[in-house]
Scaffold this motif. Structure first.
Motif, short mmCIF file in Angstrom:
data_model
loop_
_atom_site.label_atom_id
_atom_site.label_comp_id
_atom_site.label_asym_id
_atom_site.label_seq_id
_atom_site.Cartn_x
_atom_site.Cartn_y
_atom_site.Cartn_z
N GLY A 83 7.12 -1.02 -8.79
CA GLY A 83 6.86 0.20 -8.04
C GLY A 83 8.07 0.60 -7.24
N THR A 84 7.86 1.60 -6.38
CA THR A 84 8.97 2.16 -5.62
C THR A 84 8.55 2.42 -4.18
N PRO A 85 9.29 1.89 -3.22
CA PRO A 85 9.05 2.27 -1.83
C PRO A 85 9.34 3.76 -1.65
N LYS A 86 8.56 4.43 -0.84
CA LYS A 86 8.79 5.85 -0.63
C LYS A 86 10.19 6.04 -0.03
N GLY A 87 11.00 6.81 -0.75
CA GLY A 87 12.36 7.03 -0.32
C GLY A 87 13.31 5.93 -0.71
N ILE A 122 -3.93 -8.97 -7.23
CA ILE A 122 -5.27 -8.50 -6.89
C ILE A 122 -5.23 -6.99 -6.70
N GLY A 123 -6.09 -6.29 -7.43
CA GLY A 123 -6.23 -4.86 -7.24
C GLY A 123 -7.28 -4.57 -6.19
N ALA A 124 -6.83 -4.02 -5.07
CA ALA A 124 -7.73 -3.57 -4.01
C ALA A 124 -7.47 -2.09 -3.76
N ASP A 125 -7.18 -1.39 -4.86
CA ASP A 125 -6.68 -0.02 -4.77
C ASP A 125 -7.72 1.03 -5.14
N GLY A 126 -8.98 0.73 -4.84
CA GLY A 126 -10.01 1.74 -4.86
C GLY A 126 -10.64 2.03 -6.21
N LYS A 127 -11.53 3.03 -6.19
CA LYS A 127 -12.37 3.33 -7.35
C LYS A 127 -11.58 3.79 -8.56
N HIS A 128 -10.36 4.32 -8.37
CA HIS A 128 -9.51 4.72 -9.48
C HIS A 128 -8.32 3.76 -9.59
N ASP A 181 0.85 -1.19 0.00
CA ASP A 181 0.00 0.00 0.00
C ASP A 181 0.88 1.24 0.00
N ARG A 182 0.42 2.28 -0.68
CA ARG A 182 1.20 3.51 -0.76
C ARG A 182 1.22 4.26 0.56
N THR A 183 0.24 4.03 1.42
CA THR A 183 0.18 4.76 2.69
C THR A 183 0.79 3.93 3.81
N ARG A 184 0.86 4.55 4.97
CA ARG A 184 1.31 3.87 6.19
C ARG A 184 0.18 3.95 7.21
N PHE A 185 -0.02 2.89 7.96
CA PHE A 185 -1.14 2.81 8.89
C PHE A 185 -0.68 3.02 10.33
N PRO A 186 -1.57 3.65 11.13
CA PRO A 186 -2.94 4.06 10.84
C PRO A 186 -3.01 5.25 9.91
N SER A 187 -4.04 5.25 9.07
CA SER A 187 -4.21 6.30 8.07
C SER A 187 -5.70 6.50 7.84
N ASP A 188 -6.11 7.75 7.71
CA ASP A 188 -7.52 8.06 7.49
C ASP A 188 -7.82 8.12 6.00
N THR A 189 -9.12 8.05 5.67
CA THR A 189 -9.57 8.19 4.29
C THR A 189 -11.03 8.58 4.30
N GLU A 220 4.22 -1.36 3.63
CA GLU A 220 3.59 -0.04 3.63
C GLU A 220 4.51 0.97 2.95
N GLY A 221 3.91 2.04 2.43
CA GLY A 221 4.69 3.07 1.77
C GLY A 221 5.28 2.63 0.45
N PHE A 222 4.62 1.69 -0.23
CA PHE A 222 5.10 1.19 -1.53
C PHE A 222 4.14 1.68 -2.61
N VAL A 223 4.63 2.46 -3.55
CA VAL A 223 3.81 3.05 -4.61
C VAL A 223 3.88 2.16 -5.85
#
Length: 414
Positions: free
Chosen positions: A140-144, A156-162, A32-40, A121-124
């Motif tokens: 992809g690329t880990p952030k940094g 499996i794509g679980a990456d949302g409506k877009h 996931d591109r984000t790190r948890f906990p994370s809001d949406t 986490e933090g993987f784009v």
């Protein structure tokens, strides 16, 4: 291969799928591109079928212990009548839960890790890899960090409506319906609710649900045409609209807003084919609908169960993987179509010709109220409840004719 399955996106649908596949003994890499906990942005609601799955997976008690309250009673104020009642029982669950996403998503990510999935986490994710017309992995690329590639027989794509996965895989879209509404919400302290509250008014819907930390989430949905005007003073216009409904003005006057008003008109309605050579989709990546009925979280959890069962059967050799995924696709569409149709109809905010006849009749029968609430939470198919034969039993032949013609019920004396 780096894994048996790669899951892109680890919010509700992705984390639950990763957890279930790992529990079945598969090697799972989830990123996931984000790190948890994370809001949406979220409706927050875990409807009854979703709550029953969390209970079955051993997670609902943890969610409750962490402080997410239950909404067992509901007030549905339709204008012509007010329905008050209790939810039906579904899989040992009789309440809707509305956790903050910082809590729910983290719970599921932790459960996936506990089950044995590797979560990065933090993987784009920047795209898919492939060979011979088949998806073989992700790049992809880990952030940094530096670019990396991972391979697996199934992504499996679980990456949302877009969804990046859906776009890169060329997932076919169908039953698409235009965006017709916009939504906004915030949290309030000092606004106690004993259950859920739903207010349907011409040109808007307001809902209140208890959430974590003693807060109440207040959601406002309006027609898309009103969104530009609403945004000229988002907070002020939101508060004015909510305060105009029932006694909410008095109640809000003694409450304290506990966060900014968040708003969006990015509310697509579309089905996507949820599988292909080397890839599959889950949650909003595969089917997304307007949040006015609050089905997104529950649908993602139900998708996770169905898709993971198909994958385990296919990769385990019990049946061909394509056949298992095709069956999942058929079952998903059959189960979701009635709620999709109801949701997109409600999101158009057209005048309700049937309500003045139907809602008073439902309000007079507690059993009907519970059944109607079951429809709203996705526990009963909407097309079954609103079938002409059922409506005739509820309102009678003359009432049904009035509903079709859009005429109000005759006034009663006394």
């Amino acid at each position: 291969m780096d894994a048996d399955v790669i899951v892109v996106g680890t919010r509700v649908g992705g984390a639950a799928t990763a957890m279930l596949l790992a529990r079945a003994g598969l090697r799972v890499l989830a990123v996931d591109r984000t790190r948890f906990p994370s809001d949406t942005l979220s409706t927050h609601q875990v409807q009854l079928p979703g709550g029953a799955l969390l209970r079955r997976w051993g997670l609902l008690d943890t969610l409750i212990a962490q402080g997410t309250p239950a909404a067992r009673m509901v007030t549905f104020d339709a204008g012509p009548a007010v329905l008050r009642g209790a939810y039906p029982h579904v899989g040992g669950v009789d309440a809707v839960y509305s956790p903050r996403r910082t809590r729910l998503d983290t719970l599921l990510v932790d459960a996936a890790r506990t089950a044995g999935a590797t979560v990065e986490e933090g993987f784009v994710v920047e795209g898919l890899t492939g060979a011979g017309g088949r998806v073989t992995g992700i790049r992809g690329t880990p952030k940094g960090g530096t670019p990396r590639t991972f391979t697996a027989p199934l992504v499996i794509g679980a990456d949302g409506k877009h969804s990046t996965v859906a776009r890169a895989a060329g997932a076919r879209e169908y039953r698409s319906r235009r965006t017709t509404s916009a939504g906004c919400y915030t949290y309030f302290a000092g606004l106690p609710v004993t259950g859920g509250e739903i207010y349907s008014r011409p040109g808007m819907m307001v809902t209140l649900w208890p959430t974590d930390d003693g807060l109440t989430i207040v959601f406002l949905a309006v027609p898309l045409a009103r969104f530009a005007g609403l945004r000229t003073d988002l907070t002020g216009n939101y508060l004015a609209a909510v305060a105009s409904v029932g006694d909410l003005g008095e109640r809000l006057a003694t409450a304290h807003r506990a966060g900014p008003v968040r708003a969006t008109a990015d509310l697509p309605n579309v089905f996507r084919r949820p599988y292909g050579p080397g890839w599959a989709l889950v949650g909003d990546a595969g089917l997304v609908m307007d949040p006015i009925t609050g089905q997104g979280i529950g649908h993602a959890l139900r998708d996770a169960e169905s898709l993971s069962a198909a994958i385990v059967a296919g990769l385990g050799g019990r049946r061909p993987l394509d056949a298992a995924l095709a069956a999942h696709h058929r079952d998903r569409d059959t189960a979701r179509r009635p709620m999709y149709d109801l949701t997109t109809r409600l999101a158009r905010f057209r005048p309700d010709r049937a309500g003045p006849t139907l809602f008073p009749a439902i309000a007079a029968d507690p059993a009907l109220v519970t059944r109607f609430l079951g429809v709203l939470t996705g526990a009963e198919p909407a097309d079954a409840f609103f079938a002409p034969a059922v409506l005739r039993r509820i309102v009678g032949t003359r009432g049904l004719l009035r509903m079709v013609a859009g005429r109000p019920a005759p006034a009663t004396s006394g």
